[in-house]
Design an enzyme around this catalytic site. Structure first.
Site, PDB file in Angstrom:
ATOM      1  N   PRO A  57      -7.203   7.718  -4.386  1.00 37.93           N
ATOM      2  CA  PRO A  57      -8.637   7.460  -4.538  1.00 37.93           C
ATOM      3  C   PRO A  57      -9.386   7.535  -3.216  1.00 37.93           C
ATOM      4  CG  PRO A  57      -7.385   5.411  -4.734  1.00 37.93           C
ATOM      5  CD  PRO A  57      -6.388   6.526  -4.633  1.00 37.93           C
ATOM      6  N   HIS A 103      -6.194  -5.927  -2.560  1.00 38.95           N
ATOM      7  CA  HIS A 103      -7.054  -6.050  -1.373  1.00 38.95           C
ATOM      8  C   HIS A 103      -7.360  -7.508  -1.019  1.00 38.95           C
ATOM      9  CE1 HIS A 103      -8.599  -1.595  -1.624  1.00 38.95           C
ATOM     10  NE2 HIS A 103      -7.345  -1.703  -1.239  1.00 38.95           N
ATOM     11  N   THR A 104      -6.634  -8.426  -1.597  1.00 39.07           N
ATOM     12  CA  THR A 104      -6.681  -9.830  -1.159  1.00 39.07           C
ATOM     13  C   THR A 104      -5.845 -10.023   0.107  1.00 39.07           C
ATOM     14  OG1 THR A 104      -6.131 -12.109  -1.778  1.00 39.07           O
ATOM     15  CG2 THR A 104      -4.723 -10.430  -2.682  1.00 39.07           C
ATOM     16  N   HIS A 148       0.642   4.314  -2.664  1.00 40.17           N
ATOM     17  CA  HIS A 148       0.425   5.707  -2.242  1.00 40.17           C
ATOM     18  C   HIS A 148       1.617   6.585  -2.581  1.00 40.17           C
ATOM     19  CE1 HIS A 148      -3.300   5.367   0.529  1.00 40.17           C
ATOM     20  NE2 HIS A 148      -3.324   4.430  -0.397  1.00 40.17           N
ATOM     21  N   ASP A 149       2.781   5.978  -2.799  1.00 40.24           N
ATOM     22  CA  ASP A 149       3.926   6.752  -3.271  1.00 40.24           C
ATOM     23  C   ASP A 149       3.766   7.063  -4.759  1.00 40.24           C
ATOM     24  OD1 ASP A 149       6.418   8.005  -3.366  1.00 40.24           O
ATOM     25  OD2 ASP A 149       7.392   6.153  -4.005  1.00 40.24           O
ATOM     26  N   ASP A 169      -9.897  -9.219   2.903  1.00 42.37           N
ATOM     27  CA  ASP A 169     -10.376 -10.442   2.241  1.00 42.37           C
ATOM     28  C   ASP A 169     -10.910 -11.373   3.333  1.00 42.37           C
ATOM     29  OD1 ASP A 169     -10.713 -12.920   1.088  1.00 42.37           O
ATOM     30  OD2 ASP A 169      -8.664 -13.084   0.318  1.00 42.37           O
ATOM     31  N   THR A 173      -9.153 -15.415   2.861  1.00 38.98           N
ATOM     32  CA  THR A 173      -7.736 -15.730   3.137  1.00 38.98           C
ATOM     33  C   THR A 173      -6.929 -14.436   3.258  1.00 38.98           C
ATOM     34  OG1 THR A 173      -7.385 -15.897   0.752  1.00 38.98           O
ATOM     35  CG2 THR A 173      -7.750 -17.972   1.937  1.00 38.98           C
ATOM     36  N   VAL A 184       1.346   9.777  -6.154  1.00 38.48           N
ATOM     37  CA  VAL A 184       1.540  11.182  -5.772  1.00 38.48           C
ATOM     38  C   VAL A 184       2.903  11.643  -6.295  1.00 38.48           C
ATOM     39  CG1 VAL A 184       1.577  12.802  -3.848  1.00 38.48           C
ATOM     40  CG2 VAL A 184       0.121  10.762  -3.729  1.00 38.48           C
ATOM     41  N   ARG A 208       0.832  -1.207   0.000  1.00 41.51           N
ATOM     42  CA  ARG A 208       0.000   0.000   0.000  1.00 41.51           C
ATOM     43  C   ARG A 208       0.867   1.259   0.000  1.00 41.51           C
ATOM     44  NH1 ARG A 208      -3.738   2.769   4.133  1.00 41.51           N
ATOM     45  NH2 ARG A 208      -5.274   3.721   2.752  1.00 41.51           N
ATOM     46  N   ASN A 211      -3.864   8.952   4.251  1.00 40.59           N
ATOM     47  CA  ASN A 211      -2.682   8.325   4.852  1.00 40.59           C
ATOM     48  C   ASN A 211      -2.641   8.373   6.377  1.00 40.59           C
ATOM     49  OD1 ASN A 211      -1.775   7.854   2.268  1.00 40.59           O
ATOM     50  ND2 ASN A 211      -0.418   9.640   2.207  1.00 40.59           N
ATOM     51  N   ASP A 261      -4.090 -14.180  -3.298  1.00 43.71           N
ATOM     52  CA  ASP A 261      -4.756 -15.051  -4.278  1.00 43.71           C
ATOM     53  C   ASP A 261      -5.879 -14.269  -4.964  1.00 43.71           C
ATOM     54  OD1 ASP A 261      -6.702 -14.838  -2.331  1.00 43.71           O
ATOM     55  OD2 ASP A 261      -6.361 -16.838  -1.505  1.00 43.71           O
TER      56      ASP A 261
HETATM   57  C1  HEM Z   1      -8.963   1.575  -6.120  1.00 47.06           C
HETATM   58  C2  HEM Z   1      -8.951   2.415  -5.122  1.00 47.06           C
HETATM   59  C3  HEM Z   1      -8.492   2.072  -3.724  1.00 47.06           C
HETATM   60  C4  HEM Z   1      -9.064   2.514  -2.581  1.00 47.06           C
HETATM   61  C5  HEM Z   1     -10.262   3.456  -2.459  1.00 47.06           C
HETATM   62  C6  HEM Z   1      -8.325   1.930  -1.479  1.00 47.06           C
HETATM   63  C7  HEM Z   1      -8.589   2.157  -0.137  1.00 47.06           C
HETATM   64  C8  HEM Z   1      -8.014   1.464   0.916  1.00 47.06           C
HETATM   65  C9  HEM Z   1      -8.354   1.634   2.306  1.00 47.06           C
HETATM   66  C10 HEM Z   1      -9.375   2.624   2.838  1.00 47.06           C
HETATM   67  C11 HEM Z   1      -7.630   0.767   3.036  1.00 47.06           C
HETATM   68  C12 HEM Z   1      -7.672   0.565   4.560  1.00 47.06           C
HETATM   69  C13 HEM Z   1      -6.873   1.654   5.219  1.00 47.06           C
HETATM   70  C14 HEM Z   1      -7.084   1.788   6.708  1.00 47.06           C
HETATM   71  O1  HEM Z   1      -7.750   0.980   7.329  1.00 47.06           O
HETATM   72  O2  HEM Z   1      -6.553   2.724   7.256  1.00 47.06           O
HETATM   73  C15 HEM Z   1      -6.806   0.042   2.107  1.00 47.06           C
HETATM   74  C16 HEM Z   1      -5.906  -0.924   2.464  1.00 47.06           C
HETATM   75  C17 HEM Z   1      -5.029  -1.513   1.588  1.00 47.06           C
HETATM   76  N1  HEM Z   1      -4.876  -1.183   0.248  1.00 47.06           N
HETATM   77 FE1  HEM Z   1      -6.131  -0.087  -0.864  1.00 47.06          FE
HETATM   78  N2  HEM Z   1      -7.333   1.138  -1.976  1.00 47.06           N
HETATM   79  C18 HEM Z   1      -7.375   1.198  -3.345  1.00 47.06           C
HETATM   80  C19 HEM Z   1      -6.490   0.588  -4.216  1.00 47.06           C
HETATM   81  C20 HEM Z   1      -5.360  -0.098  -3.822  1.00 47.06           C
HETATM   82  C21 HEM Z   1      -4.276  -0.487  -4.698  1.00 47.06           C
HETATM   83  C22 HEM Z   1      -4.194  -0.142  -6.177  1.00 47.06           C
HETATM   84  C23 HEM Z   1      -3.370  -1.150  -3.926  1.00 47.06           C
HETATM   85  C24 HEM Z   1      -2.037  -1.738  -4.309  1.00 47.06           C
HETATM   86  C25 HEM Z   1      -1.670  -2.069  -5.521  1.00 47.06           C
HETATM   87  C26 HEM Z   1      -3.912  -1.206  -2.579  1.00 47.06           C
HETATM   88  C27 HEM Z   1      -3.338  -1.867  -1.530  1.00 47.06           C
HETATM   89  C28 HEM Z   1      -3.867  -1.948  -0.252  1.00 47.06           C
HETATM   90  C29 HEM Z   1      -3.367  -2.840   0.776  1.00 47.06           C
HETATM   91  C30 HEM Z   1      -2.304  -3.902   0.598  1.00 47.06           C
HETATM   92  C31 HEM Z   1      -4.083  -2.555   1.953  1.00 47.06           C
HETATM   93  C32 HEM Z   1      -3.891  -3.193   3.345  1.00 47.06           C
HETATM   94  C33 HEM Z   1      -2.822  -2.410   4.095  1.00 47.06           C
HETATM   95  C34 HEM Z   1      -2.423  -2.966   5.429  1.00 47.06           C
HETATM   96  O3  HEM Z   1      -2.862  -4.023   5.842  1.00 47.06           O
HETATM   97  O4  HEM Z   1      -1.606  -2.280   6.098  1.00 47.06           O
HETATM   98  N3  HEM Z   1      -5.098  -0.527  -2.557  1.00 47.06           N
HETATM   99  N4  HEM Z   1      -7.052   0.498   0.824  1.00 47.06           N
END
Ligand code: HEM
Length: 273
Positions: free
Chosen positions: A118, A148-149, A21-22, A193, A196, A25, A17, A49, A201
């Site tokens: 986003p 988000h898996t 986010h890097d 997810d 799992t 921006v 993530r 963030n 996956d």
């Molecule tokens: C399409 C629009 C997207 C939105 C609106 C979004 C939003 C979010 C939000 C709200 C969270 C939870 C943050 C929290 O609880 O503080 C999250 C977690 C996460 N996002 Fe996204 N996300 C998006 C796309 C992506 C993309 C493109 C990636 C990577 C390629 C990604 C990777 C992740 C990961 C791995 C987590 C879990 C982080 C952790 O466990 O520390 N997301 N996302």
């Protein structure tokens, strides 16, 4: 060495993530890692963030190990790209070759983070348009969302989806409400997810087809719109998802890098030299 750090701390999701986010921006320039200074307000406290991004200390550890054996050579931006890849792979996902040579930004921008990342309330079209501004297609967006898996989310990020949206499986909503009350518990974590959460996956897409997306924005990918058929394809074909995800990660990792004499090789990822 970096692999051991990622493994021990199970930080793969957080680093993936961070990388996203890097790159969104001002390009993949490690701007997200910079602390605020007297001359700029950085990205760490931007709305998407603050209290949310994790894993900075893992990058610090990797950076100090790398610096100890090879001084001022590997940028923080390249470390992020490599650690994101290795984090995915350690959780059972694919691996790929990361193009190297990114240099680090000398500044960061809170306002750019607020406008380029986003929002959870986004519609499908808004998500498609936002990714297009980064040179990424709707297909890339849908494949990258498969990230988000893995990982976890705070109650505050999905409360309105589980309490107010109607395109959600009621059993799933009830499950999530158990640890995410209507008020209070904003920081309570739930796996993104439901099947799992620590395995990379294609279950994320199976969840979407079953209306078990955790975020409003996730479920937008399967809500009667243009991405429905691709979501169905990914839900049944892990190999199609994997190859599209890898392609899209490589594309995302190539967004506006600093090269040549632009930027610098930071010695400490939290501050400019
Ligand atoms: C399409 C629009 C997207 C939105 C609106 C979004 C939003 C979010 C939000 C709200 C969270 C939870 C943050 C929290 O609880 O503080 C999250 C977690 C996460 N996002 Fe996204 N996300 C998006 C796309 C992506 C993309 C493109 C990636 C990577 C390629 C990604 C990777 C992740 C990961 C791995 C987590 C879990 C982080 C952790 O466990 O520390 N997301 N996302």
């Amino acid at each position: 060495m970096s692999l051991a750090v990622l493994n021990e701390t199970r930080m793969g999701a957080s680093i993936l993530r961070l990388f996203f986010h890097d790159c969104f921006v001002n390009g993949c320039d490690a701007s997200v890692l910079l602390d605020d200074t007297s001359t700029f307000i950085g990205e760490k406290n931007a709305a998407p963030n603050a209290n949310s991004l994790r894993g900075f200390e893992v990058i610090d550890t990797i950076k100090s190990l790398v610096e100890a054996s090879c001084k001022a050579t590997v940028s923080c931006a390249d470390i992020l790209a490599l650690a994101a890849r290795d984090g995915v792979n350690l959780l059972g996902g694919p691996t790929w070759t990361v193009l190297l040579g990114r240099r680090d930004a000398r500044t960061a921008s809170q306002s750019a983070a607020n406008s380029n990342l986003p929002s959870l309330e986004s519609s499908l079209q808004t998500l498609i348009n936002l990714f297009a501004t980064k040179g990424l297609t709707a297909k890339d967006m849908t494949a990258l969302s498969g990230a988000h898996t893995i990982g976890q989310a705070r109650c505050i990020t999905f409360r309105s989806h589980i309490y107010s949206d109607t395109n959600i499986n009621p059993t799933f909503a009830a499950l999530r409400k158990k640890t995410c009350p209507q008020s209070g518990g904003d920081g309570n974590l739930a796996p993104i997810d439901v099947q799992t959460p620590i395995i990379f996956d294609n279950d994320y897409y199976q969840n979407l087809v079953a209306q078990r997306g955790l975020f409003h924005s996730d479920q937008e990918l399967f809500n009667g719109g243009s991405q429905d058929s691709l979501v169905r394809t990914y839900s049944t074909s892990a190999s199609t998802f994997t190859s599209d995800f890898v392609n899209a990660m490589i594309k995302m990792g190539n967004i506006s890098p600093l090269t040549g004499t632009s930027g610098e090789i930071r010695l400490n990822c939290r501050k400019t030299n």
